[in-house]
Design a protein around this motif. Structure first.
Motif, PDB file in Angstrom:
ATOM      1  N   ASP A  39       0.829  -1.203   0.000  1.00 51.67           N
ATOM      2  CA  ASP A  39       0.000   0.000   0.000  1.00 51.67           C
ATOM      3  C   ASP A  39       0.866   1.256   0.000  1.00 51.67           C
ATOM      4  N   LYS A  97       6.584   1.747  -5.614  1.00 54.65           N
ATOM      5  CA  LYS A  97       5.341   1.000  -5.424  1.00 54.65           C
ATOM      6  C   LYS A  97       5.264  -0.156  -6.411  1.00 54.65           C
ATOM      7  N   THR A 155       6.054  -1.076   0.494  1.00 56.63           N
ATOM      8  CA  THR A 155       4.977  -0.434   1.244  1.00 56.63           C
ATOM      9  C   THR A 155       5.444   0.961   1.640  1.00 56.63           C
ATOM     10  N   HIS A 204      -1.726  10.750  -5.830  1.00 54.61           N
ATOM     11  CA  HIS A 204      -0.684   9.738  -5.930  1.00 54.61           C
ATOM     12  C   HIS A 204      -0.891   8.543  -4.998  1.00 54.61           C
ATOM     13  N   ASP A 259      -2.564   5.580  -2.655  1.00 56.95           N
ATOM     14  CA  ASP A 259      -3.722   4.684  -2.746  1.00 56.95           C
ATOM     15  C   ASP A 259      -4.754   5.027  -1.681  1.00 56.95           C
ATOM     16  N   GLU A 260      -4.253   5.324  -0.473  1.00 54.10           N
ATOM     17  CA  GLU A 260      -5.125   5.581   0.663  1.00 54.10           C
ATOM     18  C   GLU A 260      -4.652   6.829   1.397  1.00 54.10           C
ATOM     19  N   THR A 294      -9.766   5.280   0.721  1.00 57.36           N
ATOM     20  CA  THR A 294      -9.088   5.461  -0.555  1.00 57.36           C
ATOM     21  C   THR A 294      -8.940   6.947  -0.865  1.00 57.36           C
ATOM     22  N   ASN A 295      -8.023   7.249  -1.791  1.00 62.82           N
ATOM     23  CA  ASN A 295      -7.852   8.656  -2.168  1.00 62.82           C
ATOM     24  C   ASN A 295      -9.128   9.222  -2.791  1.00 62.82           C
ATOM     25  N   GLN A 296      -9.875   8.388  -3.512  1.00 64.32           N
ATOM     26  CA  GLN A 296     -11.121   8.856  -4.108  1.00 64.32           C
ATOM     27  C   GLN A 296     -12.152   9.186  -3.031  1.00 64.32           C
ATOM     28  N   CYS A 298       1.848   7.565 -13.776  1.00 60.78           N
ATOM     29  CA  CYS A 298       0.873   7.093 -12.778  1.00 60.78           C
ATOM     30  C   CYS A 298      -0.488   6.800 -13.382  1.00 60.78           C
TER      31      CYS A 298
END
Length: 260
Positions: free
Chosen positions: A36, A192, A197, A211, A213-214, A227-229, A259
């Motif tokens: 992650d 990544k 990690t 950039h 993931d979380e 999550t970033n979203q 990315c």
């Protein structure tokens, strides 16, 4: 059975002196899985660096538990699995009389002892990490002559030379211009892809949400982890409440083919 890389359970920490007690963290629960890329964000004084120091054993836990790869942190011995770049690392650059290669190789002294000589395997590790971070052309330069972005790559290389599976970075882009910040995140994306990690502490949420993931948002309590979203869809009022002042999330969405 697989375990999270980091598992934090009911963690609280208070700074104490003779006159007062200052709570830094309250009842933090957080899991980070292998591979992650997690951004830890929050306002100044929110406890981000305190949490990193507790994870790395620089501070001793007062309440709660921290597990690293399934083992309690106080019993964890494989610290060479963790590469660390602190927020003060850029001070390494100023007037330090060493070449890039010497700085990177100094990352091996923890396992070898300060006065051990470097062997062929060590030099192979050096060449590999220079190539990974695309700084082979800098290997004989004095670190004091490098730009901020180049210096940051060198310090990441120093953290990576032991082939760690975990990389912890505390405000690594402070003092770096926009161009080199973009290059820095390209390096993290490459790592990544190597299944490293990454736990990144940053104040620049507008860049990091494009950039990571979380995102874990900390302000004494852990107010958000997702999550970033999901973080992008937090309302302005909710973000402002977390930070304690008016805040608007602006996604920079840099041009970054790496990315996509």
């Amino acid at each position: 059975m697989t375990h999270p890389v980091f598992e934090i359970k009911n963690l609280s920490y208070t700074y104490k002196d003779k006159l007062e007690q200052t709570p830094a963290l309250k009842d933090i629960n957080l899991e980070i899985d292998k591979g992650d890329f997690v951004a830890l964000v929050g306002p100044n004084g929110s406890g981000k660096t305190t949490l990193i120091k507790l994870i790395l054993g620089v501070l001793k836990s007062q309440q709660g538990e921290i597990y690293i790869n399934g083992k309690k942190s106080r019993k964890y011995a494989a610290w060479n699995e963790i590469g660390y770049v602190s927020q003060k690392s850029n001070s390494f650059q100023k007037g330090f009389p060493a070449t890039v290669s010497e700085v990177i190789l100094s990352g091996l002294t923890k396992g070898k002892g300060l006065f051990k000589r470097f062997n062929k395997d060590d030099k192979k590790k050096l060449l590999d990490v220079l190539d990974l971070l695309d700084i082979s052309d800098l290997k004989d330069k004095n670190i004091s002559l490098l730009s901020g972005g180049q210096t940051q790559r060198v310090l990441i290389a120093r953290a990576l030379i032991n082939n760690p599976t975990i990389l912890v970075l505390d405000e690594p882009t402070v003092g770096i211009d926009t161009k080199h910040v973009k290059e820095f995140y390209e390096v993290l994306f490459k790592l990544k892809q190597e299944h490293v990690t990454i736990l990144l502490v940053t104040h620049d949420i507008g860049v990091v949400v494009d950039h990571a993931d979380e995102v874990a948002c900390l302000n004494e309590h852990l107010h958000f982890h997702g999550t970033n979203q999901e973080f992008k869809h937090l309302g302005e009022a909710e973000l402002s409440k977390i930070y304690g002042f008016p805040l608007q999330l602006v996604s920079h969405d840099h041009d970054r083919e790496c990315c996509s």
